[in-house]
Design an enzyme around this catalytic site. Structure first.
Site, short mmCIF file in Angstrom:
data_model
loop_
_atom_site.label_atom_id
_atom_site.label_comp_id
_atom_site.label_asym_id
_atom_site.label_seq_id
_atom_site.Cartn_x
_atom_site.Cartn_y
_atom_site.Cartn_z
CG HIS A 140 134.99 16.19 83.93
ND1 HIS A 140 134.29 17.82 83.98
CD2 HIS A 140 134.22 15.11 84.56
CE1 HIS A 140 133.07 16.99 85.29
NE2 HIS A 140 132.80 16.20 85.47
CD GLU A 141 134.66 11.02 85.10
OE1 GLU A 141 134.75 11.38 86.04
OE2 GLU A 141 133.83 11.88 84.43
CG HIS A 181 135.29 14.32 89.49
ND1 HIS A 181 135.08 15.80 90.46
CD2 HIS A 181 134.99 13.41 89.30
CE1 HIS A 181 133.71 15.78 89.22
NE2 HIS A 181 134.05 14.84 88.41
CD GLU A 197 129.85 16.33 88.41
OE1 GLU A 197 130.89 16.20 87.44
OE2 GLU A 197 129.91 15.26 89.16
#
Length: 375
Positions: A158-159, A162, A243
């Protein structure tokens, strides 16, 4: 292309388009505040068709330049504010192994982000930076202690998402712009206060100049109230949209949406709050650090101005993108019995007992994991 892949691509395009629109609105907001400020302090200059646009353009350029300097300092400030420290490869060997696995899946092993650890019992993580070459990912010790390997891998993905989606730069720019807007609004407040105490400033000796100054006064009062709110809404909108996209990116990179859903569910059930975080960096964290639980007025207010969508909304969005391949009611895998990277952890090479099969489902078809006789 699968249906989930098509929806992911559409979500990515919509997110980037909305980010560009919102950041453009932020720049227009800075220009509007500069024009109102010049108009109130020097009405003839602001209404002049030649000098007015030039002065406003110069003031806007100065404001955006200050925003750029603030943006450049943003990542270092975020790391210092959270007291993040570099993750030593020897001490956090397993964390680095999982992180390298994610970077290989993303195709960025040669230029991977720098990895940090934050001493905090709350399970959380964040990414910051301005580019892939200057990106940083931090995880809390609580995240290492509570999440099984595949869920930790999903949070790290997930990071990484980003970083790949250029969200870290977009949000840093949005926060810096919001700061400049707040500064200009504060200057305008002081100008209006000083002008009111001195009986107003004269922009000329005719009634037209007085009327123009009155208009600028009214617009200035409205701007003082609405501009900071608008800037924060831009910041929140950019943060919330990213997100959803990062969740989808993680599921797509690892081909394991179930582990991403499991991680969201597990963190949603965990009541531990971050001990230390700054309001200015709340948008960076994997999970909203402000307390939005409960039914009281304080919790409702926090939800209204939260930088993140709720975990339930994120789970629902990800499940809809991967309909038929994930379960939102399946039993969660057990937490790690031997906590990762602790002095009392088992010797290197000991097979972990908390890993679900590569597909992420739990329990696996045909019985428990690992199967009899080992993996």
């Amino acid at each position: 292309m699968s249906a989930a892949g098509g929806l992911y691509d559409q979500l990515q395009r919509e997110n980037r388009r909305s980010t560009r629109v919102l950041l453009g609105l932020g720049a227009l907001l800075v220009a509007l505040l500069v024009w109102v400020l010049v108009g109130y302090l020097a009405t003839p200059i602001a209404v002049d068709p030649v000098t007015g646009p030039l002065v406003v353009l110069a003031g806007t350029g100065f404001g955006l330049g200050a925003s750029y300097l603030s943006m450049r300092a943003g990542p270092a400030i975020a790391l210092r504010a959270s007291k993040a420290r570099p993750a030593d490869r020897e001490r956090y060997r397993e964390l680095h192994n999982v992180f390298d696995e994610v970077c290989v899946s993303a195709g960025i092993l040669g230029t991977k982000p720098k990895l940090y650890v934050v001493d905090d019992p709350a399970p959380n993580a964040f990414a910051t930076g301005l580019s892939l070459e200057d990106s940083h990912i931090a995880v809390t010790t609580g995240l290492l202690e509570r999440l099984p390997r595949y869920e930790l891998r999903a949070v790290l993905a997930h990071e990484i998402g980003h970083v790949l989606n250029d969200d870290i730069k977009a949000v840093t720019v949005a926060v810096a712009t919001a700061g400049v807007v707040a500064l200009l609004a504060d200057v305008l407040v002081r100008a209006l206060w000083v002008g009111g105490r001195s009986g107003g400033r004269r922009g000329g000796n005719n009634s037209n100049a007085g009327a123009a100054q009155l208009i600028f006064l009214v617009v200035g009062l409205l701007a003082v109230v609405l501009a900071p709110i608008a800037a924060q809404l831009i910041r929140f909108a950019v943060s919330r949209q990213r997100e959803y996209l990062a969740d989808a990116t993680a599921a797509d990179l690892l081909r394991d949406p179930q582990s991403m859903v499991n991680a969201l569910r597990r963190l949603d059930q965990d009541p531990t709050s971050l001990k230390r975080f700054e309001a200015a960096t709340a948008h960076l964290w994997f999970e909203e650090p402000n307390d939005t639980r409960g039914r009281g007025q304080e919790a409702k207010f926090a939800r209204r101005f939260a930088t993140h969508p709720t975990m339930a909304q994120r789970i629902e969005r990800l499940a809809s993108l991967n309909a038929g391949t994930v379960r939102t009611d399946a039993p969660l895998p057990p937490r790690p019995d031997a906590r990762m990277d602790r002095p009392d952890a088992p010797p290197p090479g000991t097979p972990p007992v908390d890993l679900p099969p590569p597909g992420g489902g739990w329990p696996p078809p045909g019985g428990a994991w690992p199967p009899p006789g080992g993996r």
